[in-house]
Structures are given as structure tokens and as C-alpha cells.
Design a protein around this motif. Structure first.
Motif, PDB file in Angstrom:
ATOM      1  N   LYS A 152       0.832  -1.201   0.000  1.00 52.20           N
ATOM      2  CA  LYS A 152       0.000   0.000   0.000  1.00 52.20           C
ATOM      3  C   LYS A 152       0.870   1.257   0.000  1.00 52.20           C
ATOM      4  CE  LYS A 152      -3.482   2.839   0.791  1.00 52.20           C
ATOM      5  NZ  LYS A 152      -4.426   3.236  -0.282  1.00 52.20           N
ATOM      6  N   THR A 153       1.918   1.259   0.863  1.00 50.99           N
ATOM      7  CA  THR A 153       2.815   2.411   0.960  1.00 50.99           C
ATOM      8  C   THR A 153       3.572   2.646  -0.341  1.00 50.99           C
ATOM      9  OG1 THR A 153       3.122   2.003   3.331  1.00 50.99           O
ATOM     10  CG2 THR A 153       4.756   3.395   2.241  1.00 50.99           C
ATOM     11  N   THR A 154       4.006   1.567  -0.983  1.00 57.02           N
ATOM     12  CA  THR A 154       4.861   1.685  -2.162  1.00 57.02           C
ATOM     13  C   THR A 154       4.082   1.826  -3.459  1.00 57.02           C
ATOM     14  OG1 THR A 154       6.477   0.280  -1.040  1.00 57.02           O
ATOM     15  CG2 THR A 154       6.784   0.623  -3.397  1.00 57.02           C
ATOM     16  N   PHE A 155       3.061   0.984  -3.623  1.00 54.98           N
ATOM     17  CA  PHE A 155       2.354   0.938  -4.910  1.00 54.98           C
ATOM     18  C   PHE A 155       0.920   1.454  -4.832  1.00 54.98           C
ATOM     19  CE2 PHE A 155       5.420  -2.633  -4.837  1.00 54.98           C
ATOM     20  CZ  PHE A 155       6.216  -2.270  -5.917  1.00 54.98           C
ATOM     21  N   ASP A 156       0.475   1.843  -3.636  1.00 58.73           N
ATOM     22  CA  ASP A 156      -0.887   2.336  -3.421  1.00 58.73           C
ATOM     23  C   ASP A 156      -1.935   1.312  -3.861  1.00 58.73           C
ATOM     24  OD1 ASP A 156      -2.686   4.197  -2.433  1.00 58.73           O
ATOM     25  OD2 ASP A 156      -2.995   5.116  -4.399  1.00 58.73           O
ATOM     26  N   VAL A 157      -1.665   0.038  -3.551  1.00 56.90           N
ATOM     27  CA  VAL A 157      -2.615  -1.037  -3.856  1.00 56.90           C
ATOM     28  C   VAL A 157      -3.444  -1.311  -2.608  1.00 56.90           C
ATOM     29  CG1 VAL A 157      -2.870  -3.464  -4.520  1.00 56.90           C
ATOM     30  CG2 VAL A 157      -1.085  -2.059  -5.571  1.00 56.90           C
ATOM     31  N   ASP A 158      -4.751  -1.390  -2.771  1.00 56.60           N
ATOM     32  CA  ASP A 158      -5.651  -1.641  -1.647  1.00 56.60           C
ATOM     33  C   ASP A 158      -5.292  -2.971  -0.976  1.00 56.60           C
ATOM     34  OD1 ASP A 158      -8.043  -2.510  -0.119  1.00 56.60           O
ATOM     35  OD2 ASP A 158      -8.933  -0.707  -0.992  1.00 56.60           O
ATOM     36  N   PRO A 159      -5.185  -2.985   0.368  1.00 55.85           N
ATOM     37  CA  PRO A 159      -4.847  -4.225   1.082  1.00 55.85           C
ATOM     38  C   PRO A 159      -5.778  -5.400   0.770  1.00 55.85           C
ATOM     39  CG  PRO A 159      -4.633  -2.372   2.565  1.00 55.85           C
ATOM     40  CD  PRO A 159      -5.237  -1.829   1.300  1.00 55.85           C
TER      41      PRO A 159
END
Length: 560
Positions: A187-194
Motif C-alpha cells: 500500500k505504501t509503495t504501490f498504493d494497492v488496496d490491502p
């Protein structure tokens, strides 16, 4: 979440973080180190030769080679403890916490040697033809005596307790913290929803663990060396970039061991107890020495000599904690990230509201430090906090992640929030969709991610952490599924393993979007529940261990 975390922390304060438990853990390793004559030093070279297959014999029973057993056990230990765990230890205990992690690992090398040897000695072949072993098997079959008193009835009870604790710990240690740190890092790196991260990796996890131990060892023997190489390259790119800070960083690990760490940067300080407790606890979480998990993996090794597999286990805490955790610690210390504040979204469980305005000056820093150590408590806020245009209206101080929060903003759906936030004893309950953000210290995987950006790779360094976290933690989840299914087999039989695996995958998915602090607290509790019966068991069998080692060396000297 705050109430649940407070309840879990109160339980953990009596077990995983209790002084008696930590001293028992270190004391057991110290006892066997002296009793067996420092085997972690004397047998180290021999252990390497065993792993390299120098003494292998054809036709020995087992499902995996020494190297495969080692990599499977390492994949179970090399995970979030090496990336997020070190960062959490430094965040709470300062540089001296790393010293206590190393001490735990040194004595843990002997503890691993003992528990793996005894467990391998009493392993069994299951109905499906695979090997099953672990502390529950030596507890079931060994003759427990202490001071000439027979404790065989107690050992049977301990076997059941350990197996149940292993199933619980497979969720609390190998499952939930791993996916939670993966999801946070991605999430922090790629902004992908958990939720997306959890969904994809849950499917992959299911595909691997359905194949059982033979598929697991094939995956881990390739995954562990690959992930270590990637992580080391990224870590040394930071260490070499900040080379002038390396020696001071190493010095800080040892100079503050008994004095504690003073205020520096955004770090508000830490006393001896915080450094010791968190260093030992995170050290155990990292290498699992004494927990009894690794013996389950080593039981699958192809060898008729239990001690030879115990030799292999000596290498695990050395690789896992003394090498990998030290490298992570140097990245955090040399880069200075551990004491710097970063812009971040605040975790609810890390927020504390103090009912008075306190500027960030040396005197007030010391006051908040004493408050965090519960020596001189400051007044916590009770009531509704008023938020206008995204800012706190009340005269309060916001503490986040054990630091003064700066530039605090409250938003909902990306827009400044207007309304109220309830607080009780300093703990806040955020309405749905409301996010508090600002500059503060960070911990766990996000801290390591920030540190990896402060090297030759710059912003690209954060991708190393995300990839390393994904590989490290995913491999840990794979190995722990095996530990849990062996415990399930011991208690209920092979036919119930599939039910365990289904629940394991479901929990893996859910933990992707649960707050990290709760996950770490659960991990601490389950580790203690598993470790305690194992430590009691190996101490009971200390004489048998010594005679088994003596017999091994006698046969080794007389081999053809």
C-alpha cells in the motif's frame, strides 16, 4: 479496535512481554550453552558441512534434504521479524534493543540445537507416508524425569497444549503478521488496496500449501536464497551510502545497553527495560528459538542421526538474526530513519491525545517520555474533540507512534473534516472514512521502507522492501501452514488437515486489512503459549540431550 488492543496488551503483559517469560527464554539458552559446552561455537563448522551434504547417506528416511529442511525452517523465521520486527524494536527500545536481539540469537543457537535434536529423535511416519515431528512427539514418547521424579503424565498434557498452541501460533505468528506487513508495504509503495493484495496472495498461498511438504520444500529452497540476495543488495546500497554513520551506529548498539537511549531527533528516549523487553521479544519473534516451530520442519529431513539435524538448526538464528537483523538494524541506524519524522496516515492504535498543550522542547520531551514509560502520567483527554476545516480546535497535544505529531490534518474522502471525534483516556475512535495524518515517527515495515529510500537507490529503494517483504513474509506463511497441519495431524488425524488449511487461508486474507499493532500483540501472546511448554520439555530432557550428543560423536569418530 482500541478496546480490543488494550485487552490483548493486558494479556500479553502477563505472558509474552512479562519479565519472567523473557528471563526463562534467555535462561534456558544460557543453561544449555554452558551445560553442552558452547555448541553454537564448537559445532558451527561441522554444521556447515552437514548442510552441504558431506555426511549424507543414501536411503535414509525423510521427505527433504538437510538444505531443504534448513530453507523451509528459515522461510518460517525470515519474515516480518527481520524487516518490520527490527524496526519496531528500535522504535520502542532504541539501538540497544538490537543488542538484546543479538544476545537472544546467540543463546538461541543452542536452544534450536536442543529442540531440533530431541524432536527429530522421536519423529513418526504418518498414515500418508510423510514424516511428522516436533516437540509434541518428544513430549508424547520421551521419559520425563527431574530430580528422580517421573513426570510422564505431565508430558502428555504438555504435548496437547503445545500442539494446540502451535495451531494458534500458526495464525498469530506465521499467518496474520506476515500478510499484514505485506499489505501495508505494498500500500505504501504501490498504493494497492490491502484487500486486493490479500485476495491475490491468499489464492497463491492455497495453491502452494495444498501440495503439502514436498511442494513446500521445492518452493522454499528456491525462494529463500533469492529473497536474501535481493534484500542484501538493497540494504548494502543504504549502508555504503551512509558509510560515515556505520561505526557510530555500531557503537550506539553497545554503549546504550544499560543506560538506555536519550532523546534524539523525534525519538523521545527509551530506558533499559524497554530496550531489553523489546529486543528479546522481537529476537524470539525473528528466529523462533525455543518456540518449537523449526523442529517440525526439520523432522522431514532425510537422516537417521537426530544430532546431525540439530547441527543444521544451529545455523538458523545466526543467519536469521545475527546476519539479516543486524543488516536491517544498520540500515535503520546509519540512515537515521529510526529517529526522523515522516508524513504518514496515523494508525488509530498509535494515537494518544494529551489534555494539555505541550511544545516540543527538551523539558516537555522528557515529560512525555516519562509518560510513555508510565512513570509520571500526563492527563489524557476525555470527551469529544472538535475538528474544524481539518484541524483540531481543542488545546491538546497529539502523540503518534511515541512522538510529537506535527502538521496534523483530519480528512474524510480526501477533504478537510468538520465534526467531532470521541476520545476516552486519550484513545480516539475515528468515524468511518475519517483519516488523521501528519508528520511523526513511523515503525515496523513503513520505517524500513523509509530507510531504504535513503541510499544509492533513492526512491527505488522502497521497492526492495516491498519485494523483500512480499517474498520473506509469504514464504513464512507457507512454512507455518505446514507447522499447523502437523499439529492438526497430531491432535485430530490427517483427515482434518484440509479444514485447518481452509481456515488458514481465510485468516490470511482477513489479516491483510487489520491494524498492525493488534496483529503484533496477538503474535506475542501466541508465541508465549507455544514456547512455554517446549522450554519446560527440553529442560526436563537435558540429561538425555547430553547423552544423545555424546553417542553421536562416538559414532562419528568410529564411522567407516
Amino acid at each position: 479496535m482500541q478496546e480490543l488492543n488494550s485487552y490483548l496488551e493486558s494479556i500479553n503483559s502477563y505472558v509474552g512481554e512479562a519479565d519472567w517469560f523473557l528471563f526463562l527464554l534467555l535462561g534456558t539458552g544460557l543453561f544449555f550453552t554452558v551445560y553442552l559446552g558452547f555448541p553454537q561455537i564448537r559445532y558451527f563448522r561441522h554444521a556447515i558441512n552437514v548442510v552441504l551434504g558431506k555426511y549424507d547417506k543414501k536411503g535414509e528416511a525423510g521427505d527433504a534434504s538437510h538444505f531443504q529442511a534448513l530453507t523451509t525452517a528459515l522461510s518460517g523465521t525470515v519474515g516480518t521479524g527481520n524487516i518490520g520486527g527490527v524496526a519496531l524494536a528500535l522504535h520502542i527500545g532504541g539501538p540497544a534493543a538490537l543488542f538484546w536481539m543479538l544476545v537472544t540469537a546467540f543463546f538461541g543457537m543452542t536452544t534450536k540445537f536442543v529442540e531440533v535434536t530431541l524432536s527429530h529423535k522421536y519423529r513418526e511416519k504418518t498414515a500418508d507416508g510423510t514424516m511428522a515431528g516436533g516437540p509434541m512427539y518428544y513430549m508424547k514418547h520421551a521419559n520425563f524425569k527431574l530430580f528422580n521424579l517421573n513426570f510422564n503424565g505431565v508430558s502428555k498434557v504438555l504435548a496437547v497444549v503445545f500442539a494446540l498452541a502451535t495451531i494458534l501460533s500458526s495464525f498469530g505468528t506465521g499467518n496474520m503478521p506476515q500478510i499484514n506487513n505485506i499489505a501495508t508495504s505494498v500500500k505504501t509503495t504501490f498504493d494497492v488496496d490491502p484487500i486486493i493484495t490479500g485476495s491475490v496472495l491468499s489464492v497463491l498461498l492455497a495453491l502452494v500449501i495444498i501440495g503439502g511438504i514436498k511442494r513446500i520444500v521445492k518452493v522454499t529452497e528456491k525462494l529463500v536464497p533469492s529473497m536474501a540476495l535481493i534484500y542484501f543488495l538493497g540494504a548494502f546500497s543504504v549502508i555504503f551510502y551512509n558509510w560515515e554513520n556505520v561505526l557510530p551506529s555500531l557503537t550506539s548498539i553497545f554503549t546504550n545497553v544499560f543506560s538506555g537511549t536519550a532523546v534524539t531527533g523525534g525519538f523521545l528516549g527509551a530506558g533499559f527495560k524497554f530496550a531489553f523487553n523489546n529486543g528479546v521479544a522481537r529476537g524470539l519473534f525473528s528466529n523462533e528459538a525455543g518456540q518449537g516451530s523449526a523442529p517440525i520442519a526439520h523432522a522431514a529431513a532425510r537422516t537417521e542421526e537426530p544430532v546431525s539435524e540439530g547441527m543444521v538448526a544451529i545455523l538458523e538464528p545466526f543467519i536469521d538474526t545475527i546476519l539479516i537483523c543486524t543488516i536491517t538494524g544498520l540500515v535503520l541506524l546509519s540512515s537515521g530513519a529510526w529517529k526522523d519524522k515522516f508524513q504518514n496516515d496515523f494508525a488509530t492504535t498509535d494515537i494518544e491525545v494529551i489534555a494539555k498543550v505541550m511544545e516540543e522542547n527538551p523539558e516537555n520531551q522528557r515529560a512525555v517520555f516519562r509518560h510513555l514509560e508510565e512513570r509520571e502520567l500526563l492527563p489524557d483527554y476525555n470527551g469529544d474533540l472538535t475538528i474544524k476545516d481539518g484541524k483540531f480546535v481543542d488545546d491538546v497535544t497529539i502523540i503518534h507512534a511515541r512522538s510529537f505529531a506535527e502538521n496534523v490534518r483530519v480528512t474524510k474522502d480526501g477533504q478537510p473534516y468538520n465534526g467531532t471525534i470521541p476520545a476516552e483516556d486519550g484513545d480516539v475512535s475515528l468515524p468511518d472514512g475519517v483519516v488523521v495524518s501528519g508528520k511523526s515517527l513511523v515503525h515496523s515495515a513503513p520505517l524500513t521502507t523509509q530507510a531504504f529510500r535513503l541510499g544509492y537507490l533513492g526512491d527505488w529503494g522502497k521497492y526492495i522492501v516491498s519485494i523483500g517483504m512480499l517474498l520473506f513474509a509469504f514464504s513464512t506463511a507457507i512454512s507455518w501452514s505446514y507447522y499447523g497441519d502437523r499439529a492438526t495431524t497430531f491432535l485430530f488425524g490427517n483427515k482434518y488437515v484440509i479444514i485447518y488449511r481452509i481456515f488458514y487461508v481465510i485468516a490470511f486474507f482477513i489479516a491483510a486489512f487489520v491494524e498492525a499493532k493488534i496483529i503484533w500483540t496477538i503474535a506475542g501472546i501466541t508465541i508465549a503459549l507455544m514456547t512455554l511448554p517446549n522450554l519446560i520439555g527440553i529442560v526436563m530432557l537435558h540429561k538425555e540431550m547430553k547423552s544423545t550428543v555424546g553417542d553421536y560423536w562416538e559414532k562419528f569418530r568410529n564411522r567407516d
